[in-house]
Scaffold this motif. Structure first.
Motif, mmCIF file in Angstrom:
data_model
loop_
_atom_site.group_PDB
_atom_site.id
_atom_site.type_symbol
_atom_site.label_atom_id
_atom_site.label_comp_id
_atom_site.label_asym_id
_atom_site.label_seq_id
_atom_site.Cartn_x
_atom_site.Cartn_y
_atom_site.Cartn_z
ATOM 1 N N PRO A 24 -12.629 -30.571 60.157
ATOM 2 C CA PRO A 24 -12.975 -29.914 58.894
ATOM 3 C C PRO A 24 -11.937 -28.840 58.586
ATOM 4 O O PRO A 24 -11.656 -27.989 59.420
ATOM 5 N N ALA A 25 -11.350 -28.915 57.406
ATOM 6 C CA ALA A 25 -10.292 -27.969 57.037
ATOM 7 C C ALA A 25 -10.393 -27.625 55.556
ATOM 8 O O ALA A 25 -9.386 -27.440 54.877
ATOM 9 N N GLN A 51 -1.343 -24.449 62.795
ATOM 10 C CA GLN A 51 -2.524 -24.539 63.677
ATOM 11 C C GLN A 51 -3.072 -25.954 63.779
ATOM 12 O O GLN A 51 -3.440 -26.430 64.844
ATOM 13 N N ILE A 52 -3.120 -26.642 62.637
ATOM 14 C CA ILE A 52 -3.777 -27.950 62.651
ATOM 15 C C ILE A 52 -2.977 -28.972 63.454
ATOM 16 O O ILE A 52 -3.538 -29.947 63.955
ATOM 17 N N GLY A 145 -10.448 -26.877 62.547
ATOM 18 C CA GLY A 145 -9.008 -26.868 62.290
ATOM 19 C C GLY A 145 -8.344 -25.530 62.547
ATOM 20 O O GLY A 145 -7.112 -25.435 62.524
ATOM 21 N N ASP A 146 -9.121 -24.478 62.793
ATOM 22 C CA ASP A 146 -8.510 -23.159 63.015
ATOM 23 C C ASP A 146 -8.889 -22.578 64.371
ATOM 24 O O ASP A 146 -8.736 -21.378 64.593
ATOM 25 N N VAL A 147 -9.406 -23.410 65.267
ATOM 26 C CA VAL A 147 -9.699 -22.946 66.627
ATOM 27 C C VAL A 147 -8.720 -23.636 67.574
ATOM 28 O O VAL A 147 -8.652 -24.869 67.617
ATOM 29 N N GLY A 224 -16.366 -24.612 68.815
ATOM 30 C CA GLY A 224 -15.524 -25.316 67.831
ATOM 31 C C GLY A 224 -15.040 -26.675 68.287
ATOM 32 O O GLY A 224 -14.109 -27.240 67.714
ATOM 33 N N ARG A 225 -15.654 -27.209 69.346
ATOM 34 C CA ARG A 225 -15.358 -28.571 69.798
ATOM 35 C C ARG A 225 -16.691 -29.263 70.066
ATOM 36 O O ARG A 225 -17.560 -28.703 70.758
#
Ligand code: UTP
Length: 307
Positions: A24-25, A51-52, A145-147, A224-225
Motif C-alpha cells: 500500500p502506497a 524507500q519502496i 511502503g514506508d517501513v 508493517g509486515r
C-alpha cells in the motif's frame, strides 16, 4: 492449485505458496510535509534508493514473484521507478557506464509489478481491499511502503515460514517501550511456542489501536509486515470505518483472528518507520553506516561531530 503451488502443513492441510505481495502506497504522507507535497513519501531516498525499492527487494529476497502496488493521485513516480528506462540505459551504455546501466535495468527486471489505484486514501484496510482482484484466492504478504526492515533474514520471509508451517496468517510484531504504546497497534495474545519458532509465536486474542500505556494489553506493536489468507478480504468488506473515518487494517485483522486464528510473530530484525521524520533520519544514518561504499567514510565523519 498445482502441486508446485502447495505444500502440506504438519496437520496435512495443503498450504498454498505465498507468491504475491501488496504494497500500500496511496497515503498522503502528511507527517512528512512539505517533502511529500508533490512527491510520494515512498520515493523519498534513504542513502541511495527510494524507500519502496528496499521494500520491493525484501519481497524478492522472500521469494515473492508478483508485487501489487496500491497507488493514488500524485504517485506516478513509483510506476516510473519500476518501469524500464531504455533512453537512460542506452545513454549509460554509450558512455561506458555498464555497471550503472545494469543497476537501472535490474530495477525493472527484478520482479513482476502490477498497480492498482485507491481513488481516495480511505485507510490502510481499504488500500488492501482495493488489491483484492489482483491477489485472487490465495495467501499474500502485505508490506507497508514506508517501513524499512533491512537485514539478511527478511521479516516477510520469516512470516511466510510461519504461514507455510501452520497454514495460519501471521503478522510481525516487535517490543516497544511501554510509554510509547499509544503510537502503535498493540497485540493481546497468549504465548504459543512451537518448534522451530519457539517463544516468538503468540496466538492473537485481540488487537488494540494506539492504547494508552495503562490500557495496553502488552508492549508488542504491529510492525508493517503481514502474511494473510484471502479470507482477510471478507473481513475487510465487513469492517466499518473506524479511527479517522478510515477502514483500519487492524479492525479487519481482529475479525480474522477471531474467525480463523492469527499469529503474532516477534520477528528478528529492526524496523524503521521512514514515513516519520525521525524514523527516516535513523534509517538514513544506520543504513549509511552499513553501506559498503560509504560506511567507513560516513562513520569517520560522524566521529568528528561535536555532539
Ligand atoms: P501511513 O499511516 O503511514 O500513511 O500508512 P499516511 O496516511 O500516508 O501517513 P501520514 O500519517 O499522513 O503521514 C502506512 C502505509 O499505508 C499506505 C501509505 O501510503 C503507507 O505506505 N496507505 C495509508 C494507503 O495506501 N492508503 C491509505 O488510505 C492509507
Amino acid at each position: 492449485m498445482t502441486t508446485n503451488d502447495s505444500q502440506s502443513s504438519p496437520n496435512s492441510v495443503p498450504v498454498r505458496k505465498v507468491r504475491k505481495a501488496v504494497l500500500p502506497a496511496a497515503g498522503l504522507g502528511t507527517r512528512f510535509l512539505p517533502a511529500t507535497k508533490a512527491q510520494p513519501k515512498e520515493m523519498l531516498t534513504v542513502v541511495d534508493k527510494p524507500q519502496i525499492q528496499y521494500v520491493a527487494e525484501e519481497c524478492v529476497a522472500s521469494g515473492i514473484e508478483h508485487i501489487i502496488i496500491v497507488t493514488g493521485r500524485g504517485k506516478s513516480a513509483i510506476e516510473d521507478h519500476f518501469d524500464s528506462s531504455p533512453f537512460l540505459e542506452d545513454f549509460l551504455e554509450k558512455h561506458g557506464k555498464k555497471q550503472q546501466a545494469k543497476m537501472v535495468r535490474d530495477i525493472s527486471d527484478m520482479v513482476q509489478v502490477s498497480y492498482t489505484r485507491q481513488k481516495e486514501p480511505l485507510g490502510l484496510g481499504h488500500a488492501v481491499l482495493v488489491a483484492r482482484d489482483l491477489v485472487g484466492d490465495e495467501p499474500f504478504a502485505v508490506l507497508l511502503g514506508d517501513v524499512l526492515i533491512p537485514g539478511e533474514n527478511p521479516a516477510t520471509k520469516q512470516l511466510i515460514d510461519v504461514h507455510e508451517a501452520t497454514g495460519v496468517g501471521a503478522i510481525a510484531v516487535e517490543e516497544v517501550p511501554r510509554d510509547r504504546t499509544h503510537l502503535y497497534g498493540i497485540v493481546a495474545g497468549e504465548p504459543a511456542p512451537q518448534p522451530p519458532f519457539g517463544a516468538r509465536l503468540l496466538r492473537i486474542r485481540d488487537l488494540v489501536e494506539k492504547p494508552k500505556p495503562e490500557n495496553a494489553p502488552s508492549n508488542l506493536a504491529i510492525t508493517g509486515r503481514y502474511v494473510l489468507p484471502p479470507a482477510i478480504f471478507d473481513c475487510l468488506e465487513r469492517t466499518k470505518p473506524g479511527a479517522g473515518n478510515e477502514i483500519q487494517l487492524t479492525d479487519g485483522l481482529r475479525t480474522l483472528a477471531q474467525e480463523q486464528g492469527l499469529w503474532a510473530y516477534i520477528y528478528e530484525g529492526i524496523s524503521y518507520d521512514a514515513g516519520d521524520k525521525l524514523g527516516f533520519l535513523k534509517a538514513t544514518v544506520e543504513l549509511a553506516l552499513l553501506n559498503s561504499e560509504l560506511g567507513a567514510d560516513f562513520r569517520a565523519y560522524l566521529k568528528t561531530l561535536k555532539l
